[in-house]
Design a protein around this motif. Sequence first.
Motif, mmCIF file in Angstrom:
data_model
loop_
_atom_site.group_PDB
_atom_site.id
_atom_site.type_symbol
_atom_site.label_atom_id
_atom_site.label_comp_id
_atom_site.label_asym_id
_atom_site.label_seq_id
_atom_site.Cartn_x
_atom_site.Cartn_y
_atom_site.Cartn_z
ATOM 1 N N ILE A 1 -10.903 -39.055 81.720
ATOM 2 C CA ILE A 1 -11.359 -39.265 82.000
ATOM 3 C C ILE A 1 -12.497 -40.126 82.398
ATOM 4 N N GLY A 2 -12.858 -40.711 83.176
ATOM 5 C CA GLY A 2 -13.110 -41.623 83.877
ATOM 6 C C GLY A 2 -11.499 -42.842 83.493
ATOM 7 N N ASP A 3 -12.295 -43.256 82.387
ATOM 8 C CA ASP A 3 -11.581 -44.436 81.409
ATOM 9 C C ASP A 3 -11.921 -44.105 79.855
ATOM 10 N N ARG A 4 -11.934 -42.868 79.803
ATOM 11 C CA ARG A 4 -12.100 -42.197 78.302
ATOM 12 C C ARG A 4 -10.686 -41.381 77.869
ATOM 13 N N ASP A 5 -9.583 -42.208 77.697
ATOM 14 C CA ASP A 5 -8.872 -40.872 77.002
ATOM 15 C C ASP A 5 -9.287 -39.670 76.034
ATOM 16 N N VAL A 6 -9.093 -38.637 76.573
ATOM 17 C CA VAL A 6 -9.952 -37.046 75.933
ATOM 18 C C VAL A 6 -8.664 -37.025 74.409
ATOM 19 N N ALA A 7 -7.148 -37.264 74.757
ATOM 20 C CA ALA A 7 -6.272 -37.670 73.686
ATOM 21 C C ALA A 7 -6.464 -38.245 72.793
ATOM 22 N N ILE B 1 -5.398 -28.430 77.557
ATOM 23 C CA ILE B 1 -5.009 -30.386 77.008
ATOM 24 C C ILE B 1 -6.134 -30.552 78.165
ATOM 25 N N ILE B 2 -6.258 -30.437 79.335
ATOM 26 C CA ILE B 2 -7.663 -31.176 80.244
ATOM 27 C C ILE B 2 -8.339 -30.424 79.453
ATOM 28 N N GLY B 3 -8.637 -29.396 78.855
ATOM 29 C CA GLY B 3 -10.123 -28.786 78.355
ATOM 30 C C GLY B 3 -10.204 -29.046 77.365
ATOM 31 N N GLY B 4 -8.936 -30.184 76.226
ATOM 32 C CA GLY B 4 -9.953 -30.524 75.269
ATOM 33 C C GLY B 4 -10.074 -29.523 74.113
ATOM 34 N N LEU B 5 -9.035 -28.441 74.317
ATOM 35 C CA LEU B 5 -8.556 -27.384 73.272
ATOM 36 C C LEU B 5 -7.673 -27.783 72.482
ATOM 37 N N LEU B 6 -6.872 -28.217 72.869
ATOM 38 C CA LEU B 6 -5.648 -29.031 72.242
ATOM 39 C C LEU B 6 -4.987 -30.226 72.736
ATOM 40 N N SER B 7 -4.725 -31.075 71.015
ATOM 41 C CA SER B 7 -4.397 -32.793 71.528
ATOM 42 C C SER B 7 -2.913 -32.299 72.665
ATOM 43 N N PRO B 8 -2.827 -33.319 73.309
ATOM 44 C CA PRO B 8 -1.211 -33.356 73.824
ATOM 45 C C PRO B 8 -0.335 -33.952 72.355
ATOM 46 N N THR B 9 1.561 -34.182 72.448
ATOM 47 C CA THR B 9 2.000 -34.583 71.309
ATOM 48 C C THR B 9 1.861 -36.152 72.116
ATOM 49 N N SER B 10 1.819 -36.439 73.100
ATOM 50 C CA SER B 10 1.563 -37.528 73.219
ATOM 51 C C SER B 10 1.392 -37.627 74.848
ATOM 52 N N GLY B 11 1.368 -39.150 75.534
ATOM 53 C CA GLY B 11 0.024 -39.061 76.975
ATOM 54 C C GLY B 11 -1.316 -39.192 76.632
ATOM 55 N N ALA B 12 -1.703 -39.417 77.877
ATOM 56 C CA ALA B 12 -3.266 -40.585 78.119
ATOM 57 C C ALA B 12 -3.417 -38.769 78.998
ATOM 58 N N MET B 13 -5.110 -38.840 78.346
ATOM 59 C CA MET B 13 -5.774 -37.842 79.097
ATOM 60 C C MET B 13 -7.215 -38.450 79.626
ATOM 61 N N LEU C 1 -10.871 -38.322 88.749
ATOM 62 C CA LEU C 1 -11.487 -39.002 88.098
ATOM 63 C C LEU C 1 -11.104 -38.536 87.539
ATOM 64 N N LEU C 2 -9.966 -37.635 86.920
ATOM 65 C CA LEU C 2 -9.149 -36.797 86.188
ATOM 66 C C LEU C 2 -7.588 -37.110 86.301
ATOM 67 N N ASN C 3 -7.212 -37.920 85.007
ATOM 68 C CA ASN C 3 -5.746 -39.032 85.087
ATOM 69 C C ASN C 3 -5.253 -38.625 83.856
ATOM 70 N N LEU C 4 -3.540 -37.277 84.349
ATOM 71 C CA LEU C 4 -2.670 -37.346 82.852
ATOM 72 C C LEU C 4 -1.365 -37.908 83.665
ATOM 73 N N ARG C 5 -1.904 -38.888 81.905
ATOM 74 C CA ARG C 5 -0.244 -39.681 82.533
ATOM 75 C C ARG C 5 0.598 -39.502 81.745
ATOM 76 N N ASP C 6 2.021 -38.797 81.318
ATOM 77 C CA ASP C 6 2.827 -38.553 81.135
ATOM 78 C C ASP C 6 2.750 -37.546 79.926
ATOM 79 N N ILE C 7 2.261 -36.758 79.783
ATOM 80 C CA ILE C 7 1.578 -35.755 78.788
ATOM 81 C C ILE C 7 2.665 -35.351 78.222
ATOM 82 N N THR C 8 3.124 -34.352 77.029
ATOM 83 C CA THR C 8 4.153 -33.847 76.091
ATOM 84 C C THR C 8 3.375 -32.965 75.709
#
Lengths: 365, 242
Positions: B66-72, B52-64, B3-10
């Motif tokens: 939810i399903g196939d949508r990138d919250v970042a 970042i997972i909760g959408g209160l902050l944007s990551p500097t880089s990486g993908a977050m 459901l939730l996938n974080l990819r190389d979040i900085t």
Amino acid sequence: MFAIREMSRRKLQFGLVTGVVILIAYLVLMVTGLGLGLNQLAGNALLAMDGDYFAYSERSNLSVIRSQLSEAQVKDLSSAPGVKAAAAVGYTAAAIEYQPGEVETGALLGIDPGSIAEPAVIEGRALTARDARALLVDRSWVNLTGTGIGDTLLVQVGLSAEPFEVVGVVDEGSFFFQPAMFMLRDSWRGVSYRAVDQETPYASVVLLQGDGLEGASGPNWEVVTKDTAFWNIEGVSAQQGTVDALRYMGLLIGAMVIGVFFYVITLQKIALLGVLKAIGASGLYLTVQGMLQVFLVSLTGTLIAVGLAVLTKATVLSADTVPIAFTTGAIVNSTVAVVVAGVLGAALSMRQIGAIDPIIAMQQQ
Amino acid sequence: MSLLNLRDITKSYGEGAQRVDALRGVSMAVEAGEMVALVGPSGSGKSTLLAIIGGLLSPTSGAMLIGDRDVARFDARQRSQYRRDQAGFVFQASNLVPFLTARENLLLVGEFGGADRAALRKRADELLEELGLTDAAGQAGNRLSGGQRQRVAIARALMRDPLLILVDEPTASLDSKRGAHVVEALRDAVHGRHKACVMVTHDLEMAARADRILEIRDGLLQAHEPAMQPASPAPCIVDPCE
Ligand SMILES: Nc1ncnc2c1ncn2[C@@H]1O[C@H](COP(=O)(O)OP(=O)(O)OP(=O)(O)O)[C@@H](O)[C@H]1O
Ligand SMILES: [Mg+2]
């Protein structure tokens, strides 16, 4: 609704600020009413006249007191292009003795029966050309002195006094803060200038009906609109300026009080608003809630103040001693002004609400 | 896919010499029905990651994802809607509206738009009952006990039926007995309603109640399992209830 729930659960805070708004709005309304009342006293009789323009003698500086027009001038300007009807009007302030030793001032207006300057009689009868010793008095005079139809008044200008009989009552208001009284223009000339000959002024001003007469002028006379004539009555502009200054001061204070209140309330709530944003409230939603509160506080406060002001006028000030007058227009205008002042005052806080960063929700312990 | 996938979040705060690299390449996945505890020393980046997972902050880089949508990649409006509809937050301080009752606190989220208010009323009653709050429903937020507050906060997070439940130090202000009670309630809700849950805590006893523990140090997830294993490491085998 969040905004309304908050107001109902924090009655003390919102009640206090509404109370302050009531006081400020009341002040604004009373000052506005006083301005209107004073203006009515100053020139109601002039505004009530059935014409659009007034002609003055040139060097009068648009003062009805100083304006003096000769018969030739009146004839000349009455036939100026665009004039449809004209009526010579004389004015003099006179001391009126209505009982032995009891004197009040009246605004004597000399008019010609049948002219457009003739007032409508609400009681008694109108003047005829033969009524050289008759007088119409405004109903404010009746209220003030208790004298009316059938009574004889001693009209004093200079050192002599002449008796006139009241034959009718009119509802024209006042002029120069004195109740208006109408007599034949010929009688006015006699009372005001004693010896009537070629050198005696024929009228003070001329009331005109017609089109596009503004700025018309001729040998020693000039025409202005009724509005200009009103604002040139001695004291009217200054008095309106004072009233406006007080009004703006009141509105400014209102804006500041509402502004400071919502600023403090917003500061208190900033953590809470951050949480609401963090759990999905949009900046728009929160701003709308804030605006709704500002709007409700200022509108409620003002409406209560309107009620109080009208009540005050109807009870405490029902006697004609304090010249306060309210019109629907003035009330609506003041209400809108206070609400707008409140919204402007709180604008900063509203911007602040919209811009809150939801991350602060995580920074609270 | 999870459901939730974080990819190389900085995530870096500040610029130049002031720069702090709070997260330095975090990748992780959380399944629906799974409760993950995030532990680590102070300053390691737990709150940053949760924000970042909760959408209160944007990551500097990486993908977050939810399903196939990138919250970042969401803009401010989309993030606001994401927080409203898909991420349920429970904060360290329960952060209820003090002048609203427990029930009104739940119904408030219905005012944010995009919801069927009648359904929310029904749901509020269900959640109050489920979390043992029926008697407290009419109490003002500032009259509730600490444990009740946290349970109301959990109910509030569940109101809009989000995919994710994000929890930041939910027991910090509670004694261990009440803390355990709150975490149990949370775990039941997550399992029963088949949510993905990430809970930040520094309390290993609480962390042990999760399905899985992740440890973060200096902005990086640790490969090894932390010292204390979960008491019941079995992944969620509860039937999805919806
Ligand atoms: N707004 C910020 N500006 C600058 N630096 C920040 C900011 N927020 C966090 N940091 C830094 O980022 C790092 C990670 O912080 P974070 O709050 O995520 O840690 P944490 O693991 O939640 O710590 P704790 O257990 O104390 O809550 C820390 O070094 C912190 O100083
Ligand atoms: Mg933290």
